[in-house]
Design an enzyme around this catalytic site. Structure first.
Site, PDB file in Angstrom:
ATOM      1  N   GLU A 125       0.808  -1.218   0.000  1.00 17.81           N
ATOM      2  CA  GLU A 125       0.000   0.000   0.000  1.00 17.81           C
ATOM      3  C   GLU A 125       0.846   1.275   0.000  1.00 17.81           C
ATOM      4  O   GLU A 125       0.301   2.368   0.113  1.00 17.81           O
ATOM      5  CB  GLU A 125      -0.953  -0.006   1.203  1.00 17.81           C
ATOM      6  CG  GLU A 125      -2.026  -1.063   1.084  1.00 17.81           C
ATOM      7  CD  GLU A 125      -3.015  -1.055   2.233  1.00 17.81           C
ATOM      8  OE1 GLU A 125      -2.716  -0.470   3.310  1.00 17.81           O
ATOM      9  OE2 GLU A 125      -4.101  -1.648   2.067  1.00 17.81           O
TER      10      GLU A 125
ATOM     11  N   GLY B 221      -4.394 -15.101  -6.808  1.00 22.75           N
ATOM     12  CA  GLY B 221      -5.006 -15.699  -7.983  1.00 22.75           C
ATOM     13  C   GLY B 221      -5.455 -17.131  -7.778  1.00 22.75           C
ATOM     14  O   GLY B 221      -5.893 -17.792  -8.719  1.00 22.75           O
TER      15      GLY B 221
ATOM     16  N   GLY C 279      -7.678 -17.930  -5.250  1.00 25.91           N
ATOM     17  CA  GLY C 279      -8.934 -17.917  -4.508  1.00 25.91           C
ATOM     18  C   GLY C 279      -8.787 -17.778  -3.013  1.00 25.91           C
ATOM     19  O   GLY C 279      -9.764 -17.892  -2.279  1.00 25.91           O
TER      20      GLY C 279
ATOM     21  N   GLY D 200      -7.833 -15.036  -1.190  1.00 23.19           N
ATOM     22  CA  GLY D 200      -8.461 -13.801  -0.714  1.00 23.19           C
ATOM     23  C   GLY D 200      -9.966 -13.964  -0.617  1.00 23.19           C
ATOM     24  O   GLY D 200     -10.597 -13.556   0.358  1.00 23.19           O
TER      25      GLY D 200
ATOM     26  N   ASN E  40      -6.241   1.470  -5.822  1.00 25.31           N
ATOM     27  CA  ASN E  40      -6.100   0.014  -5.870  1.00 25.31           C
ATOM     28  C   ASN E  40      -7.216  -0.608  -6.726  1.00 25.31           C
ATOM     29  O   ASN E  40      -8.113  -1.293  -6.225  1.00 25.31           O
ATOM     30  CB  ASN E  40      -6.100  -0.555  -4.454  1.00 25.31           C
ATOM     31  CG  ASN E  40      -5.643  -1.987  -4.404  1.00 25.31           C
ATOM     32  OD1 ASN E  40      -5.576  -2.669  -5.413  1.00 25.31           O
ATOM     33  ND2 ASN E  40      -5.335  -2.444  -3.204  1.00 25.31           N
ATOM     34  N   LYS E  41      -7.136  -0.366  -8.018  1.00 28.01           N
ATOM     35  CA  LYS E  41      -8.169  -0.831  -8.947  1.00 28.01           C
ATOM     36  C   LYS E  41      -8.339  -2.357  -8.952  1.00 28.01           C
ATOM     37  O   LYS E  41      -9.475  -2.841  -8.960  1.00 28.01           O
ATOM     38  CB  LYS E  41      -7.887  -0.315 -10.351  1.00 28.01           C
ATOM     39  CG  LYS E  41      -9.015  -0.566 -11.310  1.00 28.01           C
ATOM     40  CD  LYS E  41      -8.787   0.085 -12.658  1.00 28.01           C
ATOM     41  CE  LYS E  41      -9.946  -0.250 -13.578  1.00 28.01           C
ATOM     42  NZ  LYS E  41      -9.788   0.297 -14.905  1.00 28.01           N
TER      43      LYS E  41
ATOM     44  N   TYR F 298     -13.429  -6.888  -5.230  1.00 30.41           N
ATOM     45  CA  TYR F 298     -14.484  -6.760  -4.229  1.00 30.41           C
ATOM     46  C   TYR F 298     -15.850  -6.584  -4.887  1.00 30.41           C
ATOM     47  O   TYR F 298     -16.837  -7.190  -4.473  1.00 30.41           O
ATOM     48  CB  TYR F 298     -14.202  -5.586  -3.292  1.00 30.41           C
ATOM     49  CG  TYR F 298     -12.944  -5.731  -2.474  1.00 30.41           C
ATOM     50  CD1 TYR F 298     -12.509  -6.962  -1.995  1.00 30.41           C
ATOM     51  CD2 TYR F 298     -12.166  -4.615  -2.169  1.00 30.41           C
ATOM     52  CE1 TYR F 298     -11.357  -7.081  -1.240  1.00 30.41           C
ATOM     53  CE2 TYR F 298     -11.008  -4.727  -1.420  1.00 30.41           C
ATOM     54  CZ  TYR F 298     -10.609  -5.961  -0.953  1.00 30.41           C
ATOM     55  OH  TYR F 298      -9.471  -6.074  -0.208  1.00 30.41           O
TER      56      TYR F 298
END
Length: 169
Positions: free
Chosen positions: A31, A104, A106, A108, A135-136, A142
Protein backbone atom coordinates in the site's frame (compact mmCIF):
# COMPACT_ATOMS: atom_id res chain seq x y z
CA UNK A 1 -7.37 -19.76 -11.57
CA UNK A 2 -5.61 -22.59 -9.75
CA UNK A 3 -7.20 -23.57 -6.46
CA UNK A 4 -5.87 -26.00 -3.93
CA UNK A 5 -8.20 -27.94 -1.65
CA UNK A 6 -5.62 -28.07 1.13
CA UNK A 7 -6.19 -24.55 2.40
CA UNK A 8 -7.23 -23.87 5.98
CA UNK A 9 -8.62 -20.66 7.45
CA UNK A 10 -8.05 -20.63 11.21
CA UNK A 11 -8.30 -18.13 14.06
CA UNK A 12 -4.93 -16.69 15.04
CA UNK A 13 -3.46 -17.37 18.47
CA UNK A 14 -1.02 -15.36 20.55
CA UNK A 15 1.86 -17.45 19.16
CA UNK A 16 0.99 -16.06 15.70
CA UNK A 17 1.83 -12.45 16.65
CA UNK A 18 5.19 -12.41 14.78
CA UNK A 19 3.47 -13.78 11.67
CA UNK A 20 0.66 -11.21 11.94
CA UNK A 21 3.19 -8.38 12.23
CA UNK A 22 5.06 -9.71 9.20
CA UNK A 23 1.83 -9.75 7.16
CA UNK A 24 1.03 -6.19 8.34
CA UNK A 25 4.45 -5.02 7.17
CA UNK A 26 4.04 -6.75 3.79
CA UNK A 27 0.63 -5.14 3.35
CA UNK A 28 2.07 -1.74 4.23
CA UNK A 29 4.75 -2.14 1.55
CA UNK A 30 2.08 -3.04 -1.02
CA UNK A 31 0.00 0.00 0.00
CA UNK A 32 3.09 2.25 -0.12
CA UNK A 33 2.66 2.96 3.60
CA UNK A 34 5.57 1.04 5.16
CA UNK A 35 6.77 4.24 6.84
CA UNK A 36 3.54 4.32 8.88
CA UNK A 37 3.90 0.93 10.59
CA UNK A 38 4.69 1.42 14.26
CA UNK A 39 2.98 -1.74 15.53
CA UNK A 40 5.10 -3.98 17.73
CA UNK A 41 4.65 -7.58 18.88
CA UNK A 42 3.85 -6.26 22.34
CA UNK A 43 1.09 -3.94 21.08
CA UNK A 44 -0.44 -6.66 18.92
CA UNK A 45 -0.35 -9.17 21.76
CA UNK A 46 -2.01 -6.69 24.12
CA UNK A 47 -4.74 -5.54 21.74
CA UNK A 48 -5.46 -8.81 19.93
CA UNK A 49 -5.04 -11.33 22.75
CA UNK A 50 -4.95 -9.37 26.01
CA UNK A 51 -7.59 -9.04 28.71
CA UNK A 52 -9.88 -6.98 26.47
CA UNK A 53 -9.18 -7.83 22.80
CA UNK A 54 -10.02 -5.06 20.34
CA UNK A 55 -9.78 -7.07 17.12
CA UNK A 56 -9.42 -10.61 15.79
CA UNK A 57 -7.33 -12.25 13.10
CA UNK A 58 -7.89 -15.23 10.86
CA UNK A 59 -5.00 -16.82 8.99
CA UNK A 60 -4.89 -18.68 5.70
CA UNK A 61 -2.59 -21.70 5.50
CA UNK A 62 -1.93 -23.53 2.27
CA UNK A 63 -0.49 -26.88 1.18
CA UNK A 64 0.05 -27.92 -2.44
CA UNK A 65 -0.19 -31.59 -1.55
CA UNK A 66 -1.01 -33.61 1.56
CA UNK A 67 2.72 -34.34 1.93
CA UNK A 68 3.98 -30.77 1.45
CA UNK A 69 4.67 -28.17 4.09
CA UNK A 70 1.72 -26.14 5.41
CA UNK A 71 2.56 -22.48 4.80
CA UNK A 72 0.95 -19.31 6.16
CA UNK A 73 -0.10 -17.30 3.09
CA UNK A 74 -2.52 -14.61 4.24
CA UNK A 75 -4.49 -12.94 6.97
CA UNK A 76 -7.53 -10.83 7.72
CA UNK A 77 -7.83 -8.55 10.75
CA UNK A 78 -11.35 -7.53 11.74
CA UNK A 79 -13.47 -6.17 14.57
CA UNK A 80 -17.06 -5.30 15.37
CA UNK A 81 -18.70 -1.94 14.99
CA UNK A 82 -22.36 -1.12 15.52
CA UNK A 83 -25.10 0.24 13.29
CA UNK A 84 -27.57 2.36 15.21
CA UNK A 85 -29.90 2.37 12.20
CA UNK A 86 -29.94 -1.44 12.03
CA UNK A 87 -29.73 -1.90 15.79
CA UNK A 88 -27.19 -4.66 15.18
CA UNK A 89 -23.44 -5.17 15.18
CA UNK A 90 -21.43 -5.01 12.00
CA UNK A 91 -18.19 -6.64 11.03
CA UNK A 92 -15.41 -4.34 9.85
CA UNK A 93 -12.46 -5.72 7.89
CA UNK A 94 -9.42 -3.60 8.68
CA UNK A 95 -6.80 -5.50 6.68
CA UNK A 96 -6.71 -8.33 4.18
CA UNK A 97 -3.46 -9.62 2.70
CA UNK A 98 -2.44 -12.62 0.64
CA UNK A 99 1.21 -13.28 -0.15
CA UNK A 100 1.80 -12.19 -3.79
CA UNK A 101 3.13 -15.66 -4.68
CA UNK A 102 -0.27 -17.14 -3.75
CA UNK A 103 -2.60 -14.58 -5.31
CA UNK A 104 -5.01 -15.70 -7.98
CA UNK A 105 -5.74 -19.01 -6.25
CA UNK A 106 -8.93 -17.92 -4.51
CA UNK A 107 -7.34 -17.43 -1.08
CA UNK A 108 -8.46 -13.80 -0.71
CA UNK A 109 -11.98 -14.84 -1.62
CA UNK A 110 -11.80 -17.66 0.91
CA UNK A 111 -10.78 -15.21 3.66
CA UNK A 112 -13.60 -12.83 2.70
CA UNK A 113 -16.09 -15.71 2.65
CA UNK A 114 -14.99 -16.88 6.10
CA UNK A 115 -15.57 -13.38 7.45
CA UNK A 116 -19.04 -13.37 5.87
CA UNK A 117 -19.75 -16.65 7.69
CA UNK A 118 -18.54 -15.09 10.96
CA UNK A 119 -20.71 -12.01 10.35
CA UNK A 120 -23.79 -14.18 9.79
CA UNK A 121 -23.05 -16.37 12.84
CA UNK A 122 -22.74 -13.23 14.99
CA UNK A 123 -25.97 -11.68 13.65
CA UNK A 124 -24.18 -8.77 11.99
CA UNK A 125 -26.31 -6.49 9.86
CA UNK A 126 -23.43 -5.63 7.54
CA UNK A 127 -19.83 -6.36 6.66
CA UNK A 128 -17.70 -3.56 5.35
CA UNK A 129 -14.20 -2.30 4.62
CA UNK A 130 -12.39 0.46 2.79
CA UNK A 131 -9.99 0.21 -0.11
CA UNK A 132 -7.49 2.74 -1.38
CA UNK A 133 -8.84 4.60 -4.40
CA UNK A 134 -5.79 3.75 -6.55
CA UNK A 135 -6.10 0.01 -5.87
CA UNK A 136 -8.17 -0.83 -8.95
CA UNK A 137 -7.47 -4.61 -8.91
CA UNK A 138 -8.79 -4.91 -5.35
CA UNK A 139 -11.78 -2.66 -6.04
CA UNK A 140 -12.74 -4.74 -9.07
CA UNK A 141 -12.27 -7.98 -7.10
CA UNK A 142 -14.48 -6.76 -4.23
CA UNK A 143 -17.17 -5.56 -6.61
CA UNK A 144 -17.13 -8.95 -8.39
CA UNK A 145 -18.14 -10.46 -5.02
CA UNK A 146 -21.10 -8.10 -4.67
CA UNK A 147 -19.47 -5.35 -2.57
CA UNK A 148 -20.81 -1.89 -3.39
CA UNK A 149 -18.70 1.27 -3.02
CA UNK A 150 -20.28 3.72 -0.60
CA UNK A 151 -19.39 6.96 -2.37
CA UNK A 152 -21.66 9.14 -0.26
CA UNK A 153 -19.59 8.53 2.88
CA UNK A 154 -16.30 10.35 3.50
CA UNK A 155 -13.94 8.96 6.11
CA UNK A 156 -12.66 11.45 8.68
CA UNK A 157 -9.71 10.70 10.90
CA UNK A 158 -8.15 12.30 13.96
CA UNK A 159 -4.72 10.95 14.92
CA UNK A 160 -1.41 11.90 16.48
CA UNK A 161 -1.23 15.49 17.76
CA UNK A 162 -4.75 16.25 16.53
CA UNK A 163 -6.08 13.38 18.65
CA UNK A 164 -4.09 14.58 21.65
CA UNK A 165 -5.38 18.13 21.17
CA UNK A 166 -9.01 17.04 20.81
CA UNK A 167 -8.80 14.84 23.90
CA UNK A 168 -7.38 17.68 25.98
CA UNK A 169 -9.96 20.34 25.04
Amino acid sequence: MTTYPLTDIVPATVSDVPLILDFIKQLAVYEKLAHEVVATPELLEQHLFGASPKAEVILAYHQKTADSERLPVGFALFFHNFSTFLGRPGLYLEDLFVDPAYRGMGLGKKLLQQLAVIAKERDCGRYEWVVLDWNKPSREFYESLGAKPQGEWIIHRVEGKSLDDLASM
